[in-house]
Design a protein around this motif. Structure first.
Motif, PDB file in Angstrom:
ATOM      1  N   ASP A 134      41.460  34.531  35.360  1.00 36.44           N
ATOM      2  CA  ASP A 134      41.804  33.119  35.603  1.00 36.44           C
ATOM      3  C   ASP A 134      42.523  32.496  34.408  1.00 36.44           C
ATOM      4  O   ASP A 134      42.499  31.285  34.220  1.00 36.44           O
ATOM      5  CB  ASP A 134      40.498  32.350  35.914  1.00 36.44           C
ATOM      6  CG  ASP A 134      40.795  30.932  36.389  1.00 36.44           C
ATOM      7  OD1 ASP A 134      41.897  30.705  36.917  1.00 36.44           O
ATOM      8  OD2 ASP A 134      39.930  30.049  36.200  1.00 36.44           O
ATOM      9  N   ARG A 280      48.114  30.243  42.519  1.00 35.50           N
ATOM     10  CA  ARG A 280      46.729  30.666  42.284  1.00 35.50           C
ATOM     11  C   ARG A 280      45.868  30.277  43.480  1.00 35.50           C
ATOM     12  O   ARG A 280      46.080  29.228  44.096  1.00 35.50           O
ATOM     13  CB  ARG A 280      46.236  29.992  40.990  1.00 35.50           C
ATOM     14  CG  ARG A 280      44.925  30.498  40.512  1.00 35.50           C
ATOM     15  CD  ARG A 280      44.652  30.147  39.074  1.00 35.50           C
ATOM     16  NE  ARG A 280      45.159  31.144  38.144  1.00 35.50           N
ATOM     17  CZ  ARG A 280      44.664  32.379  38.012  1.00 35.50           C
ATOM     18  NH1 ARG A 280      43.672  32.790  38.779  1.00 35.50           N
ATOM     19  NH2 ARG A 280      45.164  33.214  37.127  1.00 35.50           N
ATOM     20  N   ASN A 282      41.972  30.586  43.703  1.00 34.08           N
ATOM     21  CA  ASN A 282      40.708  31.033  43.128  1.00 34.08           C
ATOM     22  C   ASN A 282      39.514  30.998  44.080  1.00 34.08           C
ATOM     23  O   ASN A 282      38.496  31.622  43.793  1.00 34.08           O
ATOM     24  CB  ASN A 282      40.386  30.188  41.889  1.00 34.08           C
ATOM     25  CG  ASN A 282      41.211  30.616  40.692  1.00 34.08           C
ATOM     26  OD1 ASN A 282      41.929  31.610  40.770  1.00 34.08           O
ATOM     27  ND2 ASN A 282      41.121  29.885  39.598  1.00 34.08           N
ATOM     28  N   SER A 292      32.749  35.144  43.972  1.00 38.36           N
ATOM     29  CA  SER A 292      33.748  34.234  43.413  1.00 38.36           C
ATOM     30  C   SER A 292      34.642  35.001  42.430  1.00 38.36           C
ATOM     31  O   SER A 292      34.211  35.358  41.334  1.00 38.36           O
ATOM     32  CB  SER A 292      33.012  33.086  42.709  1.00 38.36           C
ATOM     33  OG  SER A 292      33.951  32.330  42.008  1.00 38.36           O
ATOM     34  N   PRO A 294      38.641  34.945  40.845  1.00 41.62           N
ATOM     35  CA  PRO A 294      39.924  34.229  40.820  1.00 41.62           C
ATOM     36  C   PRO A 294      41.085  35.161  41.167  1.00 41.62           C
ATOM     37  O   PRO A 294      40.990  36.374  40.956  1.00 41.62           O
ATOM     38  CB  PRO A 294      40.027  33.759  39.361  1.00 41.62           C
ATOM     39  CG  PRO A 294      39.214  34.742  38.591  1.00 41.62           C
ATOM     40  CD  PRO A 294      38.105  35.204  39.497  1.00 41.62           C
TER      41      PRO A 294
END
Ligand code: HAM
Length: 417
Positions: A134, A280, A282, A292, A294
């Motif tokens: 990220d 992006r 994420n 989770s 990214p």
């Protein structure tokens, strides 16, 4: 019979351009250490409803849907990010110790859109996705890659790189309320924007019909939090320092729901059509049932890139050039031709004949239609005397060699050992 509306037959010179473009892309990607991923051309509808967003135009209006014999609802993929994420989760790639994982893909996508120049119902996307990092350096590297690609295709002068930062969480909610307030004050907006007010108010920002009415709408940048603001500023300034001429476009919101943070489009300055688009996303891996993780990526629209390359005349497509063309002029000659061509091809000599040839005259005619460095005529006499004439089309020189010397002669001429 005709091809379906919005599709294309790609052959001869056009097919060569495609092959060239795909080789260029792969060459660039090798330098970035990407690996290929190949996913099915159709997926269950759920992948896109959850992945792209149930309220997007793509899912609502543009998918080619079909029911299989077991009553499963499938769709021809309208894009490749959601399928790649589905595969990332299904194959538990997130457990890989070597994150980030960097993938590229190339293949057809299908959208039921109104066909026009650069807009098809079957089109090709070449794209990349990076999972498991990220950092803003990753964002910059991905935009640098898009930039490298347009430079490799020598079309950077015809394109503009537009960039925006999609805010999320509470800031996004506040902004949406403010936006809706203002849009509600405007009279007579198009039917699509009327629907967007309910579904995704941000999409009014890139309305192609009523855009001019929305000039005074509140700006997203006023609602961005300090951390995101700093990140966005750093991305833009570092890209500029690296000579990437990005332009901030606060109205760039993208038509797919999964984006969070940096988004960008590389658009044709003449037509404003996006040739490359991405950003992006994420939350997508988690939203589709994974942990989770990214992610960021983009896709290049093949047809749109080729239109630009064509315009710029960057690419010169040449006809195939043979090392040698063989004219067989007897039954025995035809048998020997197949034997010789087989041996030549084992030695990487590019050779062809035309089996419609029946005599010397139409043999010469056929040879004039191909680009070849050499000609060999094979008939009963050359076979009986074991003496074969090789005529250079470059110098007109004729040499006589024995059967066993033909390949070594041609290889020497080609500059091989
Ligand atoms: P997209 O903006 O929907 O994004 O499509 C990416 C590119 O595909 C467009 O910029 C355009 O060049 C091309 N394209 C889209 N629709 C058509 C069409 N009907 N005819 C011809 N070309 C078309 C995505 O699909 C995202 N999955 C990109 C991405 C990858 N974001 C993150 N990773």
């Amino acid at each position: 019979m005709q091809k379906p509306k919005g599709t294309q037959d790609i052959f001869l010179k056009e097919a060569k351009k495609w092959r060239w473009l795909s080789n260029e892309f792969i060459d660039v990607l090798k330098k970035y250490n990407f690996n290929e991923i190949i996913t099915p051309i159709f997926e269950s509808k759920e992948v896109f409803v959850r992945g792209v967003g149930s309220e997007t135009d793509v899912v609502q209006k543009e998918m080619f849907e079909f029911e299989d014999k077991s009553k499963r609802i499938n769709v021809l993929r309208p894009e490749l990010t959601a399928p790649v994420v589905r595969s990332f989760i299904e194959n538990k790639m997130y457990a890989n110790e070597n994150l980030p994982l960097k993938f590229f893909y190339n293949g057809p996508a299908f959208r039921y859109e109104r066909p026009q120049a650069g807009r098809y119902r079957q089109f090709n996307q070449f794209g990349i996705e990076v999972f498991g990092n990220d950092s803003l350096e990753q964002d910059i590297e991905i935009i640098l890659l898009a930039n490298k690609f347009i430079k490799t295709c020598k079309v950077d002068q015809l394109l503009s790189i537009e960039i925006n930062y999609l805010i999320s969480g509470d800031a996004r909610k506040k902004y949406e309320i403010a936006l809706l307030d203002e849009v509600n004050k405007i009279k007579e907006i198009c039917a699509d924007c009327e629907a967007r007010k309910e579904k995704n108010i941000l999409r009014v920002l890139d309305c192609k019909i009523d855009g001019y009415k929305y000039k005074q709408l509140p700006k997203m940048s006023k609602y961005i939090n300090e951390t995101d603001k700093l990140r966005f500023e750093q991305i833009v300034s570092q890209l500029k320092a690296l000579n990437v001429n990005v332009k901030i476009n606060e109205k760039l919101v993208r038509g797919l729901d999964y984006y969070t943070g940096i988004v960008f489009e590389v658009t044709n300055v003449k037509t404003s059509q996006a040739v490359i688009a991405g950003g992006r996303y994420n939350n997508l891996v988690e939203n589709m049932g994974g942990p989770s993780i990214p992610a960021i990526g983009f896709a290049v629209g093949w047809e749109r890139m080729l239109i630009l390359i064509e315009e710029n005349q960057t690419l010169k497509i040449e006809d195939n050039e043979l090392d040698v063309f063989i004219i067989p002029i007897s039954d025995k000659g035809r048998i020997i031709t197949n034997k010789l061509m087989n041996e030549m091809r084992d030695e990487s000599i590019i050779v062809d004949t035309n089996w419609n040839i029946s005599k010397l005259k139409n043999g010469f005619k056929a040879s004039e239609k191909v680009l070849t460095k050499n000609l060999i005529i094979i008939g009963d006499e050359s076979i009986c005397t074991n003496s074969y004439e090789i005529k250079s089309k470059v110098s007109d020189k004729i040499v006589k060699v024995k059967y066993d010397e033909i390949i070594s002669y041609l290889k020497l001429e080609k500059g091989c050992k």
